[in-house]
Design a protein around this motif. Structure first.
Motif, PDB file in Angstrom:
ATOM      1  N   ASP A  11       5.452  40.895  76.138  1.00 12.26           N
ATOM      2  CA  ASP A  11       4.263  41.414  76.937  1.00 12.26           C
ATOM      3  C   ASP A  11       3.711  42.861  76.102  1.00 12.26           C
ATOM      4  O   ASP A  11       3.286  43.271  75.778  1.00 12.26           O
ATOM      5  CB  ASP A  11       4.285  41.392  77.888  1.00 12.26           C
ATOM      6  N   LEU A  12       5.059  43.296  76.072  1.00  8.04           N
ATOM      7  CA  LEU A  12       4.902  44.967  75.112  1.00  8.04           C
ATOM      8  C   LEU A  12       4.197  44.985  73.957  1.00  8.04           C
ATOM      9  O   LEU A  12       3.579  46.010  73.993  1.00  8.04           O
ATOM     10  CB  LEU A  12       6.094  45.490  75.088  1.00  8.04           C
ATOM     11  N   GLU A  13       4.792  44.489  73.625  1.00  7.61           N
ATOM     12  CA  GLU A  13       3.736  43.780  71.947  1.00  7.61           C
ATOM     13  C   GLU A  13       2.050  44.483  72.173  1.00  7.61           C
ATOM     14  O   GLU A  13       1.726  44.308  71.512  1.00  7.61           O
ATOM     15  CB  GLU A  13       4.419  42.930  71.266  1.00  7.61           C
ATOM     16  N   ARG A  14       1.730  43.082  73.095  1.00 12.16           N
ATOM     17  CA  ARG A  14       0.219  42.919  73.773  1.00 12.16           C
ATOM     18  C   ARG A  14      -0.172  44.154  74.006  1.00 12.16           C
ATOM     19  O   ARG A  14      -1.247  44.594  73.883  1.00 12.16           O
ATOM     20  CB  ARG A  14       0.096  41.766  74.699  1.00 12.16           C
ATOM     21  N   GLN A  15       0.771  45.064  74.889  1.00 11.68           N
ATOM     22  CA  GLN A  15       0.020  46.382  75.511  1.00 11.68           C
ATOM     23  C   GLN A  15       0.458  47.645  74.317  1.00 11.68           C
ATOM     24  O   GLN A  15      -0.681  47.490  74.206  1.00 11.68           O
ATOM     25  CB  GLN A  15       1.332  46.499  76.913  1.00 11.68           C
ATOM     26  N   LYS A  16       1.156  47.295  73.608  1.00 13.23           N
ATOM     27  CA  LYS A  16       1.087  48.164  72.888  1.00 13.23           C
ATOM     28  C   LYS A  16       0.279  48.100  71.628  1.00 13.23           C
ATOM     29  O   LYS A  16      -1.268  49.064  71.270  1.00 13.23           O
ATOM     30  CB  LYS A  16       2.408  47.782  71.850  1.00 13.23           C
ATOM     31  N   GLN A  17      -1.095  46.591  71.081  1.00 16.01           N
ATOM     32  CA  GLN A  17      -1.626  46.819  70.570  1.00 16.01           C
ATOM     33  C   GLN A  17      -2.461  47.252  71.208  1.00 16.01           C
ATOM     34  O   GLN A  17      -4.070  47.635  70.685  1.00 16.01           O
ATOM     35  CB  GLN A  17      -2.237  45.061  70.605  1.00 16.01           C
ATOM     36  N   GLN A  18      -3.195  46.616  72.876  1.00 17.91           N
ATOM     37  CA  GLN A  18      -3.952  47.176  72.979  1.00 17.91           C
ATOM     38  C   GLN A  18      -4.255  48.687  73.511  1.00 17.91           C
ATOM     39  O   GLN A  18      -5.334  49.214  73.421  1.00 17.91           O
ATOM     40  CB  GLN A  18      -4.356  46.637  75.242  1.00 17.91           C
ATOM     41  N   ALA A  19      -3.204  49.305  73.465  1.00 18.21           N
ATOM     42  CA  ALA A  19      -3.209  50.435  73.435  1.00 18.21           C
ATOM     43  C   ALA A  19      -3.696  51.511  71.979  1.00 18.21           C
ATOM     44  O   ALA A  19      -4.167  52.489  72.429  1.00 18.21           O
ATOM     45  CB  ALA A  19      -2.029  50.936  74.249  1.00 18.21           C
ATOM     46  N   ARG A  20      -3.381  50.893  71.402  1.00 21.51           N
ATOM     47  CA  ARG A  20      -3.828  51.451  69.638  1.00 21.51           C
ATOM     48  C   ARG A  20      -5.541  50.493  69.923  1.00 21.51           C
ATOM     49  O   ARG A  20      -6.286  51.922  69.093  1.00 21.51           O
ATOM     50  CB  ARG A  20      -3.210  50.079  68.777  1.00 21.51           C
ATOM     51  N   GLU A  21      -5.526  49.975  70.469  1.00 23.74           N
ATOM     52  CA  GLU A  21      -7.007  50.041  70.330  1.00 23.74           C
ATOM     53  C   GLU A  21      -7.552  50.854  70.993  1.00 23.74           C
ATOM     54  O   GLU A  21      -8.935  51.304  70.785  1.00 23.74           O
ATOM     55  CB  GLU A  21      -7.559  48.514  71.090  1.00 23.74           C
ATOM     56  N   ARG A  22      -7.629  50.899  72.610  1.00 28.10           N
ATOM     57  CA  ARG A  22      -8.134  52.045  73.294  1.00 28.10           C
ATOM     58  C   ARG A  22      -7.069  53.372  72.437  1.00 28.10           C
ATOM     59  O   ARG A  22      -9.098  54.157  72.450  1.00 28.10           O
ATOM     60  CB  ARG A  22      -6.724  52.079  74.092  1.00 28.10           C
TER      61      ARG A  22
END
Length: 159
Positions: A75-86
């Motif tokens: 879940d944290l990896e997914r959030q990290k990827q979303q933050a990078r995209e943002r």
């Protein structure tokens, strides 16, 4: 011979009785050995079952923790990827705002600015016109009232 049978220490009846007792003792001993083997096997099985149950109980909590932590990491990896995209999207937006042509386009579109000598027209769709708190539409208010209305509305949405 008859006298000898009587004089024998054991009579036939006694011998048969003794033979039966010996046979019964042998059978009893063999049954006891079988039961001892069975009870040993049963006690071994019980001990093995106890060890297996102990291992299951001892490992259940750490395995559950491992699985939950792996899910949390995913879940944290997914959030990290979303933050990078943002962050990438925001960098692109920042770069666009650095361009004077884009800034001018946005100012004209959002604030309805016109360059000197131009005539500005605003076409309002009656279905899209929203009533403000004062009962006036966005077209009826001045541009700075629209700006403050937007700020107030975004502030209320943030809360």
């Amino acid at each position: 011979m008859a006298g000898r049978d009587r004089g024998d220490r054991f009579s036939t009846t006694t011998r048969i009785k003794l033979l039966g007792e010996q046979t019964a003792a042998r059978v009893y001993r063999s049954q006891t050995r079988r039961q001892a083997r069975r009870s040993r096997l049963t006690s071994r099985a019980a001990l093995l079952a106890l060890v297996v149950c102990t291992l299951v109980v001892a490992l259940a909590y750490p395995i559950r923790q491992y699985v939950s932590q792996r899910a949390e990491i995913a879940d944290l990896e997914r959030q990290k990827q979303q933050a990078r995209e943002r962050v990438g999207q925001l960098r692109d937006l920042k770069a666009r705002w650095q361009d004077d042509a884009y800034a001018e386009q946005q100012i004209r579109q959002r604030l309805h600015y016109v360059m000197p000598g131009e005539t500005g027209y605003v076409v309002i769709d009656p279905g899209a016109a929203r009533q403000s708190r004062a009962g006036r539409t966005a077209a009826d208010r001045s541009w700075y009232s629209n700006v403050w209305y937007g700020v107030d509305r975004s502030d209320a949405a943030a809360q």
